[in-house]
Motif scaffolding. Structure first.
Motif, PDB file in Angstrom:
ATOM      1  N   UNK A   1       0.780  -1.251   0.340  1.00 54.59           N
ATOM      2  CA  UNK A   1      -0.286  -0.578  -0.226  1.00 54.59           C
ATOM      3  C   UNK A   1       1.230   0.831  -0.384  1.00 54.59           C
ATOM      4  N   UNK A   2       1.972   1.415   0.267  1.00 56.10           N
ATOM      5  CA  UNK A   2       3.363   2.578   0.782  1.00 56.10           C
ATOM      6  C   UNK A   2       4.123   2.022   0.655  1.00 56.10           C
ATOM      7  N   UNK A   3       4.951   3.173  -0.297  1.00 61.02           N
ATOM      8  CA  UNK A   3       6.081   2.238  -0.392  1.00 61.02           C
ATOM      9  C   UNK A   3       7.131   3.532  -0.010  1.00 61.02           C
ATOM     10  N   UNK A  12       7.014   9.049   2.754  1.00 62.17           N
ATOM     11  CA  UNK A  12       5.873   8.097   2.251  1.00 62.17           C
ATOM     12  C   UNK A  12       4.774   8.066   0.882  1.00 62.17           C
ATOM     13  N   UNK A  13       5.176   6.971  -0.007  1.00 65.45           N
ATOM     14  CA  UNK A  13       4.547   7.507  -0.838  1.00 65.45           C
ATOM     15  C   UNK A  13       3.209   6.190  -1.375  1.00 65.45           C
ATOM     16  N   UNK A  14       2.583   7.013  -2.016  1.00 65.80           N
ATOM     17  CA  UNK A  14       1.098   5.282  -1.803  1.00 65.80           C
ATOM     18  C   UNK A  14       1.526   4.296  -3.788  1.00 65.80           C
ATOM     19  N   UNK A  15       1.182   3.447  -3.165  1.00 65.72           N
ATOM     20  CA  UNK A  15       1.588   2.542  -4.249  1.00 65.72           C
ATOM     21  C   UNK A  15       0.475   2.107  -5.093  1.00 65.72           C
ATOM     22  N   UNK A 171       3.545  14.348 -10.032  1.00 63.35           N
ATOM     23  CA  UNK A 171       2.729  15.153  -9.102  1.00 63.35           C
ATOM     24  C   UNK A 171       2.991  14.016  -7.574  1.00 63.35           C
ATOM     25  N   UNK A 172       3.741  14.308  -7.160  1.00 65.30           N
ATOM     26  CA  UNK A 172       3.602  13.138  -5.897  1.00 65.30           C
ATOM     27  C   UNK A 172       2.610  12.615  -4.815  1.00 65.30           C
ATOM     28  N   UNK A 173       2.584  11.715  -4.606  1.00 65.11           N
ATOM     29  CA  UNK A 173       1.187  11.027  -3.534  1.00 65.11           C
ATOM     30  C   UNK A 173       1.322  10.931  -2.326  1.00 65.11           C
ATOM     31  N   UNK A 174       1.102  11.587  -1.269  1.00 64.74           N
ATOM     32  CA  UNK A 174       2.377  10.453   0.516  1.00 64.74           C
ATOM     33  C   UNK A 174       0.545  10.641   0.580  1.00 64.74           C
ATOM     34  N   UNK A 175      -0.419  10.200   0.571  1.00 66.48           N
ATOM     35  CA  UNK A 175      -1.455  10.330   1.142  1.00 66.48           C
ATOM     36  C   UNK A 175      -2.853  11.676   1.445  1.00 66.48           C
ATOM     37  N   UNK A 176      -3.702  10.883   1.395  1.00 68.78           N
ATOM     38  CA  UNK A 176      -4.484   9.531   1.591  1.00 68.78           C
ATOM     39  C   UNK A 176      -4.496   9.171   0.033  1.00 68.78           C
ATOM     40  N   UNK A 177      -5.104   7.822   0.322  1.00 68.00           N
ATOM     41  CA  UNK A 177      -4.814   7.382  -1.532  1.00 68.00           C
ATOM     42  C   UNK A 177      -6.774   6.637  -1.410  1.00 68.00           C
ATOM     43  N   UNK A 178      -7.269   7.245  -1.165  1.00 68.48           N
ATOM     44  CA  UNK A 178      -8.902   6.467  -1.080  1.00 68.48           C
ATOM     45  C   UNK A 178      -9.805   7.717  -2.586  1.00 68.48           C
ATOM     46  N   UNK A 179     -10.152   6.714  -3.208  1.00 71.00           N
ATOM     47  CA  UNK A 179     -10.846   7.635  -4.439  1.00 71.00           C
ATOM     48  C   UNK A 179     -11.767   7.462  -4.474  1.00 71.00           C
ATOM     49  N   UNK A 180     -12.805   8.552  -4.559  1.00 74.94           N
ATOM     50  CA  UNK A 180     -14.626   7.803  -4.463  1.00 74.94           C
ATOM     51  C   UNK A 180     -14.999   8.013  -5.514  1.00 74.94           C
ATOM     52  N   UNK A 193      -2.953  14.621  -4.618  1.00 80.03           N
ATOM     53  CA  UNK A 193      -1.799  15.241  -4.932  1.00 80.03           C
ATOM     54  C   UNK A 193      -1.293  15.675  -3.348  1.00 80.03           C
ATOM     55  N   UNK A 194      -0.199  16.013  -2.614  1.00 82.56           N
ATOM     56  CA  UNK A 194       0.567  16.222  -1.237  1.00 82.56           C
ATOM     57  C   UNK A 194       0.881  17.919  -2.135  1.00 82.56           C
TER      58      UNK A 194
END
Length: 316
Positions: A1-3, A12-15, A171-180, A193-194
């Motif tokens: 989930x995280x890398x 911490x990046x979203x994987x 773009x950096x994605x470091x959380x949250x990681x929920x797509x509605x 995106x962070x």
């Protein structure tokens, strides 16, 4: 989930992303699975039927049906980008998609969506030539021009999609990681995106939103001009051409109006977003074959001939 990144800081990046889908209720998910399975199956059968009928019926070897067959290919691929993943996710409580899986889905989604936008313009040009210069229609809309216009539509969709990814990938994605949503698309992903994405949002609205809005208005003006030109035609020819143009306007509206709603406004969530997304990602590819066949007597006659041929072949 995280890398973890390999920079100077441990960030911490979203994987992967979590898709909320439609409902967390098991019974409702089972019902929706059956509904969307039926829709996807109908989409496959309807578009394959158009492709097979146009390919094997020599009476349909005309520019308009060559373009219609290519639209069926796009619709089939477009639906396949989102529907299989959505159907599988109905059996999982936690619906996930990897980061690169998400980016891949966005690429093909916008490749085919952008291609559809340009391709509908090609079909409008085909109708304009057929009505304005009927005696030279076959000469002008020759196979070389038709293939060139189809390739141009695919290239247009590719360029549109690549522009979206070029803006999105850094773009950096470091959380949250929920797509509605039930699939990956730019408005939902961009919100995660962070970093400040206001400029990117403006650029993407310009690329996607303004593209579909301006193209929709141009297509409506084009079909209005075509319908005005029909006044000079005889009664039966006018009715046939008007029916074809009306079919095209219905399809154009079904595709463009939801896209304008999604992409021409700031990327903020609205209650209707998911329902609108269903209309043009799942429903429209299914309805297009029905609209084109129910309103086209030549297609209906060709399908009957194909059916009789299959019956005779099975007897033999």
């Amino acid at each position: 989930m995280w890398g973890r990144s390999h920079g100077t800081q441990n960030i911490t990046w979203v994987s992967e992303f979590v898709l909320l889908g439609f409902s967390q209720t098991r019974e409702l998910q089972q019902f929706l699975f059956l509904v969307f399975l039926f829709v996807y199956f109908t989409t496959i059968v309807g578009n394959l039927l158009i492709m097979v009928t146009v390919t094997f019926d020599s009476r349909l070897h005309m520019p308009m049906y060559f373009l219609l067959r290519n639209l069926a290919v796009i619709d089939l691929c477009y639906s396949t980008v989102t529907s299989p993943k959505m159907l599988v996710d109905f059996f999982h409580d936690t619906k996930t998609i990897s980061y690169w899986g998400c980016m891949t889905q966005i690429f093909f989604f916008h490749l085919l969506g952008g291609g559809t936008v340009f391709f509908l313009s090609v079909m409008a040009y085909d109708r304009y030539i057929a009505i304005s210069q009927p005696l030279h229609y076959i000469t002008i809309m020759n196979i070389r021009l038709c293939v060139g216009l189809v390739l141009a539509a695919w290239v247009g969709g590719f360029v549109h999609s690549i522009v979206q990814l070029v803006l999105l990938l850094p773009l950096p994605f470091c959380g949250p990681n929920i797509l509605d949503n039930f699939y990956c698309d730019i408005p939902q992903v961009l919100r995660l995106a962070c970093t400040d994405t206001s400029l990117l949002e403006f650029l993407m609205i310009s690329n996607s939103g303004m593209l579909v809005l301006i193209w929709f208005l141009l297509l409506l003006i084009s079909y209005t001009v075509i319908l005005v030109m029909l006044r000079s035609h005889s009664g039966q020819a006018r009715r046939k051409a008007a029916s074809t143009c009306t079919t095209h306007i219905i399809v154009v509206s079904m595709i463009f109006i939801p896209c304008i709603y999604i992409y021409s406004q700031p990327f903020t969530p609205f209650p209707m977003d998911k329902a609108v997304s269903i209309s043009y990602t799942v429903m429209t590819p299914m309805l297009n074959p029905m609209i084109y066949t129910l309103r086209n007597q030549e297609m209906q006659a060709a399908m009957k001939r194909l059916g009789r041929c299959l019956v005779i072949c099975n007897r033999d």
